[in-house]
Design an enzyme around this catalytic site. Structure first.
Site, PDB file in Angstrom:
ATOM      1  N   ASN A   6      -5.838   2.724 -13.112  1.00 35.76           N
ATOM      2  CA  ASN A   6      -4.967   1.865 -12.824  1.00 35.76           C
ATOM      3  C   ASN A   6      -3.624   2.318 -12.970  1.00 35.76           C
ATOM      4  O   ASN A   6      -3.476   3.491 -13.683  1.00 35.76           O
ATOM      5  CB  ASN A   6      -5.153   0.486 -13.804  1.00 35.76           C
ATOM      6  CG  ASN A   6      -4.136  -0.606 -13.272  1.00 35.76           C
ATOM      7  OD1 ASN A   6      -3.959  -0.801 -12.090  1.00 35.76           O
ATOM      8  ND2 ASN A   6      -3.403  -1.265 -14.172  1.00 35.76           N
ATOM      9  N   ASN A  44       1.342   3.223  -2.494  1.00 34.79           N
ATOM     10  CA  ASN A  44       0.699   4.098  -3.339  1.00 34.79           C
ATOM     11  C   ASN A  44      -0.640   4.680  -2.489  1.00 34.79           C
ATOM     12  O   ASN A  44      -1.039   5.687  -2.788  1.00 34.79           O
ATOM     13  CB  ASN A  44       0.431   3.578  -4.717  1.00 34.79           C
ATOM     14  CG  ASN A  44       1.473   3.834  -5.488  1.00 34.79           C
ATOM     15  OD1 ASN A  44       2.041   4.806  -5.963  1.00 34.79           O
ATOM     16  ND2 ASN A  44       2.090   2.764  -6.082  1.00 34.79           N
ATOM     17  N   GLY A  90       0.666  -1.382   0.111  1.00 37.46           N
ATOM     18  CA  GLY A  90       0.194  -0.052   0.114  1.00 37.46           C
ATOM     19  C   GLY A  90       0.820   1.177  -0.056  1.00 37.46           C
ATOM     20  O   GLY A  90       0.408   2.202   0.606  1.00 37.46           O
ATOM     21  N   HIS A  96       0.531   1.577 -13.718  1.00 37.25           N
ATOM     22  CA  HIS A  96       1.640   0.562 -14.465  1.00 37.25           C
ATOM     23  C   HIS A  96       2.908   1.177 -14.498  1.00 37.25           C
ATOM     24  O   HIS A  96       2.970   2.126 -14.938  1.00 37.25           O
ATOM     25  CB  HIS A  96       1.044   0.035 -15.856  1.00 37.25           C
ATOM     26  CG  HIS A  96       1.654  -1.068 -16.354  1.00 37.25           C
ATOM     27  ND1 HIS A  96       1.796  -2.500 -15.731  1.00 37.25           N
ATOM     28  CD2 HIS A  96       2.692  -1.190 -17.288  1.00 37.25           C
ATOM     29  CE1 HIS A  96       2.486  -2.957 -16.378  1.00 37.25           C
ATOM     30  NE2 HIS A  96       3.138  -2.454 -17.355  1.00 37.25           N
ATOM     31  N   ILE A 130      -6.871  -9.633 -12.168  1.00 38.12           N
ATOM     32  CA  ILE A 130      -7.596  -8.810 -13.390  1.00 38.12           C
ATOM     33  C   ILE A 130      -9.330  -8.757 -13.002  1.00 38.12           C
ATOM     34  O   ILE A 130      -9.923  -9.465 -12.287  1.00 38.12           O
ATOM     35  CB  ILE A 130      -7.467  -9.848 -14.587  1.00 38.12           C
ATOM     36  CG1 ILE A 130      -6.167 -10.021 -14.816  1.00 38.12           C
ATOM     37  CG2 ILE A 130      -8.484  -9.447 -15.869  1.00 38.12           C
ATOM     38  CD1 ILE A 130      -5.798 -11.177 -15.933  1.00 38.12           C
TER      39      ILE A 130
END
Length: 212
Positions: free
Chosen positions: A111, A20, A18, A113, A96
């Protein structure tokens, strides 16, 4: 999605430590630019849940084990919808999502990445960047779709790959950018500045700041 005055209501989906999530708590939740109203984990006992609880944010766990993904996603959608979010942030959510969830929150699920998509989608993006010998990789915040890391980018920032980098050193520099870029993306949504083209769904416009 509820409309009206007040900060943007944000639900964060997590799976691990966690970091982020913590950047969102520190950068946008605590100052009141957006309100994290719920943190949902794909597994119990992860550190991200502790971070949320320490900040006084409600938590939930919706796990996949022992059932089909679509069934899990229907339950997840109900849990998230009950919090009435204006935005759902996948911050290290390592699973997913199907249309059973995504269709409930059109253009409101984003999201993170660790690459400049469309380069190096999926797992091990940082390792692949090093193996390819690219000079730059980076961070992308994008709309989530059923295709893994396939939604159009909202914000991106390059990160140089330095001679002598290994996975650890490059990951550290990428995470520094992640911890800044994810709150930046949430601020853009909170300000109503993100617009996805209704006819060309690959195009995302960041509206300029209105000058009063």
């Amino acid at each position: 999605m509820p409309e009206g005055p007040g900060p943007l209501r944000v639900v964060v989906l997590v799976s691990g430590s966690g970091t982020n999530l913590q950047s969102l708590i520190d950068a946008v939740h605590a100052p009141g630019e957006a309100e994290i109203v719920l943190v949902v984990s794909s597994a119990p006992g992860v550190r991200a849940l502790e971070r949320a609880e320490r900040a006084g944010i409600p938590t939930a766990v919706v796990a996949l084990a022992g059932r089909e993904r679509a069934e899990r996603d229907r339950e997840l959608a109900e849990v998230v919808a009950a919090a009435e979010p204006g935005l759902v942030v996948l911050a290290g959510w390592m699973s997913i999502l199907t249309g059973a969830f995504l269709d409930r929150f059109p253009d409101r699920v984003i999201n993170l990445h660790p690459s400049l998509l469309p380069a190096f989608p999926g797992l091990h993006a940082i390792r692949q960047a090093l193996e390819w010998g690219v000079r730059y990789t980076g961070v992308t915040v994008h709309f989530a779709e059923e295709v893994v890391d396939g939604g159009p980018p909202i914000v991106q920032e390059p990160v140089p790959v330095l001679y002598g980098d290994d996975e650890r050193t490059l990951t550290e520099r990428i995470r520094e950018v992640e911890h800044r870029l994810v709150p930046d993306a949430v601020r853009l949504f909170a300000a109503g500045r993100v617009r996805r083209d209704p006819t060309d769904r690959r195009k995302v416009q960041i509206l300029p700041v209105e000058v009063e």
